[in-house]
Structure formats: structure tokens, C-alpha cells
Design a protein around this motif. Sequence first.
Motif, PDB file in Angstrom:
ATOM      1  N   GLU A 132       0.813  -1.217   0.000  1.00 43.14           N
ATOM      2  CA  GLU A 132       0.000   0.000   0.000  1.00 43.14           C
ATOM      3  C   GLU A 132       0.843   1.264   0.000  1.00 43.14           C
ATOM      4  O   GLU A 132       0.498   2.260  -0.645  1.00 43.14           O
ATOM      5  N   SER A 133       1.979   1.226   0.700  1.00 46.40           N
ATOM      6  CA  SER A 133       2.790   2.431   0.847  1.00 46.40           C
ATOM      7  C   SER A 133       3.809   2.620  -0.277  1.00 46.40           C
ATOM      8  O   SER A 133       4.654   3.513  -0.199  1.00 46.40           O
ATOM      9  N   SER A 134       3.756   1.802  -1.309  1.00 46.94           N
ATOM     10  CA  SER A 134       4.764   1.861  -2.365  1.00 46.94           C
ATOM     11  C   SER A 134       4.728   3.189  -3.117  1.00 46.94           C
ATOM     12  O   SER A 134       3.658   3.745  -3.366  1.00 46.94           O
ATOM     13  N   ASP A 135       5.899   3.659  -3.494  1.00 48.99           N
ATOM     14  CA  ASP A 135       5.994   4.797  -4.398  1.00 48.99           C
ATOM     15  C   ASP A 135       5.536   4.308  -5.773  1.00 48.99           C
ATOM     16  O   ASP A 135       6.094   3.339  -6.312  1.00 48.99           O
ATOM     17  N   PRO A 136       4.533   4.943  -6.369  1.00 48.81           N
ATOM     18  CA  PRO A 136       3.970   4.423  -7.622  1.00 48.81           C
ATOM     19  C   PRO A 136       4.958   4.393  -8.782  1.00 48.81           C
ATOM     20  O   PRO A 136       4.905   3.483  -9.614  1.00 48.81           O
ATOM     21  N   VAL A 137       5.844   5.364  -8.855  1.00 47.28           N
ATOM     22  CA  VAL A 137       6.827   5.370  -9.934  1.00 47.28           C
ATOM     23  C   VAL A 137       7.806   4.217  -9.753  1.00 47.28           C
ATOM     24  O   VAL A 137       8.108   3.465 -10.695  1.00 47.28           O
ATOM     25  N   MET A 138       8.312   4.050  -8.533  1.00 43.78           N
ATOM     26  CA  MET A 138       9.236   2.950  -8.255  1.00 43.78           C
ATOM     27  C   MET A 138       8.552   1.605  -8.507  1.00 43.78           C
ATOM     28  O   MET A 138       9.140   0.700  -9.120  1.00 43.78           O
ATOM     29  N   ALA A 139       7.333   1.467  -8.031  1.00 41.53           N
ATOM     30  CA  ALA A 139       6.616   0.200  -8.186  1.00 41.53           C
ATOM     31  C   ALA A 139       6.468  -0.160  -9.657  1.00 41.53           C
ATOM     32  O   ALA A 139       6.682  -1.318 -10.060  1.00 41.53           O
ATOM     33  N   ALA A 140       6.107   0.819 -10.470  1.00 38.12           N
ATOM     34  CA  ALA A 140       5.933   0.564 -11.898  1.00 38.12           C
ATOM     35  C   ALA A 140       7.252   0.176 -12.557  1.00 38.12           C
ATOM     36  O   ALA A 140       7.312  -0.784 -13.346  1.00 38.12           O
ATOM     37  N   GLU A 141       8.311   0.893 -12.239  1.00 37.26           N
ATOM     38  CA  GLU A 141       9.607   0.604 -12.855  1.00 37.26           C
ATOM     39  C   GLU A 141      10.100  -0.786 -12.490  1.00 37.26           C
ATOM     40  O   GLU A 141      10.614  -1.520 -13.342  1.00 37.26           O
ATOM     41  N   ILE A 142       9.943  -1.161 -11.213  1.00 38.09           N
ATOM     42  CA  ILE A 142      10.402  -2.482 -10.776  1.00 38.09           C
ATOM     43  C   ILE A 142       9.565  -3.577 -11.421  1.00 38.09           C
ATOM     44  O   ILE A 142      10.091  -4.578 -11.931  1.00 38.09           O
ATOM     45  N   ALA A 143       8.245  -3.407 -11.417  1.00 30.22           N
ATOM     46  CA  ALA A 143       7.373  -4.437 -11.979  1.00 30.22           C
ATOM     47  C   ALA A 143       7.618  -4.614 -13.474  1.00 30.22           C
ATOM     48  O   ALA A 143       7.699  -5.741 -13.976  1.00 30.22           O
ATOM     49  N   ILE A 144       7.743  -3.515 -14.189  1.00 30.37           N
ATOM     50  CA  ILE A 144       7.961  -3.595 -15.640  1.00 30.37           C
ATOM     51  C   ILE A 144       9.311  -4.235 -15.942  1.00 30.37           C
ATOM     52  O   ILE A 144       9.435  -5.076 -16.837  1.00 30.37           O
ATOM     53  N   ASN A 145      10.336  -3.870 -15.199  1.00 30.10           N
ATOM     54  CA  ASN A 145      11.645  -4.486 -15.398  1.00 30.10           C
ATOM     55  C   ASN A 145      11.599  -5.983 -15.111  1.00 30.10           C
ATOM     56  O   ASN A 145      12.148  -6.795 -15.865  1.00 30.10           O
ATOM     57  N   ALA A 146      10.914  -6.350 -14.020  1.00 32.59           N
ATOM     58  CA  ALA A 146      10.869  -7.757 -13.627  1.00 32.59           C
ATOM     59  C   ALA A 146      10.169  -8.625 -14.658  1.00 32.59           C
ATOM     60  O   ALA A 146      10.499  -9.801 -14.821  1.00 32.59           O
ATOM     61  N   LYS A 147       9.191  -8.049 -15.379  1.00 33.71           N
ATOM     62  CA  LYS A 147       8.464  -8.832 -16.373  1.00 33.71           C
ATOM     63  C   LYS A 147       9.030  -8.684 -17.772  1.00 33.71           C
ATOM     64  O   LYS A 147       9.239  -9.677 -18.477  1.00 33.71           O
ATOM     65  N   ALA A 148       9.268  -7.445 -18.201  1.00 31.91           N
ATOM     66  CA  ALA A 148       9.452  -7.177 -19.628  1.00 31.91           C
ATOM     67  C   ALA A 148      10.899  -6.989 -20.065  1.00 31.91           C
ATOM     68  O   ALA A 148      11.168  -6.971 -21.268  1.00 31.91           O
ATOM     69  N   GLN A 149      11.837  -6.836 -19.117  1.00 38.84           N
ATOM     70  CA  GLN A 149      13.217  -6.597 -19.542  1.00 38.84           C
ATOM     71  C   GLN A 149      13.777  -7.805 -20.301  1.00 38.84           C
ATOM     72  O   GLN A 149      14.449  -7.669 -21.305  1.00 38.84           O
ATOM     73  N   ARG A 150      13.450  -9.014 -19.823  1.00 35.09           N
ATOM     74  CA  ARG A 150      13.764 -10.251 -20.564  1.00 35.09           C
ATOM     75  C   ARG A 150      12.880 -11.364 -20.001  1.00 35.09           C
ATOM     76  O   ARG A 150      13.271 -12.103 -19.103  1.00 35.09           O
ATOM     77  N   PRO A 151      11.677 -11.500 -20.525  1.00 33.12           N
ATOM     78  CA  PRO A 151      10.703 -12.418 -19.929  1.00 33.12           C
ATOM     79  C   PRO A 151      11.038 -13.889 -20.067  1.00 33.12           C
ATOM     80  O   PRO A 151      10.444 -14.728 -19.378  1.00 33.12           O
ATOM     81  N   SER A 152      11.981 -14.249 -20.926  1.00 32.78           N
ATOM     82  CA  SER A 152      12.258 -15.657 -21.198  1.00 32.78           C
ATOM     83  C   SER A 152      13.136 -16.323 -20.152  1.00 32.78           C
ATOM     84  O   SER A 152      13.383 -17.526 -20.230  1.00 32.78           O
TER      85      SER A 152
END
Length: 415
Positions: free
Chosen positions: A233-253
Motif C-alpha cells: 500500500e505504501s509503495s511509491d507508484p513510480v518505483m513500483a511501476a519501474e520495478i514491476a515492468i523491469n521484472a516482467k518485460a526486460q527479458r521475460p524468457s
Amino acid sequence: MSEVRQKAIQAQAAVPQLNRLTTDQKNKALLAMADALLEKSDIIITANGEDLERGRQQGTPESMLDRLALNQERIAGIAEGLRQIVDLPDPVGEVLETFTRPDGLHIQKLRVPIGLIGIIYEARPNVTVDAAGLCLKTGNAVLLRGGSSALSSNRKIVEVLHEALAKTDLPPDALQLVEDANRSSVDEMLKLNGLLDVIIPRGGASLIQNVVANATVPVIETGAGICHTYVDESSDPVMAAEIAINAKAQRPSVCNSMETLLVHAAFAEQHLATIAEQFRELNVLLKGCDAVRRIVPSAQPVSEEDYATEYNDYILNIRVVSGLEEAMQHIAQYGTKHSECIVTANTENAERFLHDVDAAAVYHNASTRFTDGFEFGYGAEIGISTQKLHARGPMGLPALTSTKYRITGDGQIRQ
């Protein structure tokens, strides 16, 4: 005699000579291997092209072709991994304990090579070099059995490495590649007791489960990666988005990519729609629970089977949870004890997550994509162990050693 047994015998016969080499001799051999990869990169890429074309004809998904593909940049990275191994301390011979007993016996416990290591892996030809470098640096011979989809690449890589080793003090026979693409060659490796000292599987869940279930040779299990990111709940929205996107899309394979995003209900109401739009712009297919689909109507329904799937693709499950407890319950049910992340500004929640979540790597405010031997400073890695005995997490040089006790006396006998 089968190819598998013949090459295992050749590799095992090289072990005594390999064990007599100094660190300097082994390092020179690894540097020669790295130079050879760069010098012969064009012919390696040509061989890799044969694998890629065969894969396309067979309908292999693009995400898997990405794991298979080699280019100048990737080969340079693989060669750099060998050089990083050279720069790392040689664990062989390291004295872990030393003490003298009341009877005068002097006892040392030190690291020694395991012996002959079998590696069974799938469509990632970089593993061929990583495994060879790590095993040879630690004085282990290695028997490799890669996936049939990368056979041309692996055959050419090992040919190049053998040519390089022939000009060094390290015996080329210590590195062997099984070229038999039939399933029977894997089955035979699993039963090579007396030749193989350990088997390490690297690949998808079905490969790993087959090895664990059927091997009579000891196994170090490297697990599948159903990894999660929990946005508190307390996550910084910009940080949360950057981490989530990196974790999934930087190299999904790869195995440390995220498969399910868990989002606190309060955070989801304010920020999930924005994050979902960023994922859609990256062509990530979203699957969500009812609460997610209310916020993100374009998301497809998610199933129990989806939560238990390692996609290795541009597909992401999203689930809204009530808080930390529900997030950790989900991870305990569906996770593979690989890598798990919490994004939060709440230090108490972060500490609880890091302490209670059972995984080889747990993260606070950082992407799960860092679970990697290169990123941890180990150079290349032999795999990411999700078991709890012998080694856990990214396996570098020390994980490829065993121990031996050396006892020195002056005539003591036991009474």
C-alpha cells in the motif's frame, strides 16, 4: 559403447591431470577460451543461425528463440563472463577449518573439486560456456548435454573451446558435449553412477522434475522460476511501476522474470490502471482476478493453472490482495522458492517479507531480475539452486566444490 558413456569415461580420465593444475594454469586456459570465442564468433553465429532457422520452421515461440539467439554482443558478454571467472579467487584448496586435537592430530578441512559434473540444459548456448568455465576453474571435468534446439551452436562452441584448450595445460577431454539428441541420452546420464559425481539440470519444470524423479546420480536441483512482485500500500507508484515492468518485460524468457504481480487493494484503486497501460504498451498480455478486471477491463480472466505457470513470455498475471498476509500466502502456494520481491516504504512489512518468505532470493525495492551469478559478482553461474542442501541461490565457484579432511599425525593410534 554409447556416446554418453564413452565421453563420460574420457572426461573422468582427465580429472587427475586437471586436479594437478595450478590456479594460474587454469586461468590461462579460461582466457584462451574467451579469446577463441571472440576470434571465432562469426562461425559460432553461423551455426547458431542453423538452430534459429530450424526453430522457426518448427514453430518455436519468439521468447524461446530469444534464449537461443547469439550475436556479437552476446558472445562478447559470454567471453566477459569467462574473464570474470578468471578474476575470482580459486576456491580449490581453501582451508575452511584447522585445529589440533588433544592427542596431537592436526586436522584441516579444505575445499576440493567434486570430480565429474553432468549438466543437462535446454536452449541457451551460453550455458555451454558458463558451465565449462565454472567447472574447469574449480578443477572439475564436465559432461554437457544441451537441448536439441541448440545442437549446432553447442557443437561449434565446444569445437572452438577444444581448439583453445589444446594450446594450454588444461586437458581438452575434461570438457565433453553429448551430441546425441535422443531422450535416451538424458536417461543414460541420469544413471551414470560411478562416472558422474553429480548432475545439475537447467531448464523448465518438466526437465528438472524428470531429472529429480529419475536420477540415481546425486542431483543439485535448479528450480523453475515462478517469481512474484508484491506492491504494498505504501509503495511509491513510480518505483513500483519501474520495478514491476523491469521484472516482467526486460527479458521475460529467463527464470528470474516475474510471472505474477500482487497489488495491495488500496494501491490498485489509485495506480493499477496506469501500470497496466504501461504493460500494454510493451505488448504484455495481462490476466487478472475479478478485482483487476474491474480496474483493467481489457485483462483476461486468470485461473489457478495460470498462477502455477512459468510463462517465459510476455504474459503476466495480476492479483489484487488485501495486504501482506494474503500476498505471502499466495507466494507460499504458487512460488517455486526462486526469487520474490516486495515494493514498500513500510520497513516493518519489508522486514517481515524478507524474513518469512521462503525463497533463494528475497528482494525489497529491487527487481527479481538481479538473481543472477553475473549480477551477484560470481562471473558466470552454473544455475540458481532452489533446494536447501549443499547450495542455494546463484551457484558460483564455491558451490562446485566439496570438502576433504587432511589429518597429520606423528604415530597416533586409536585406543
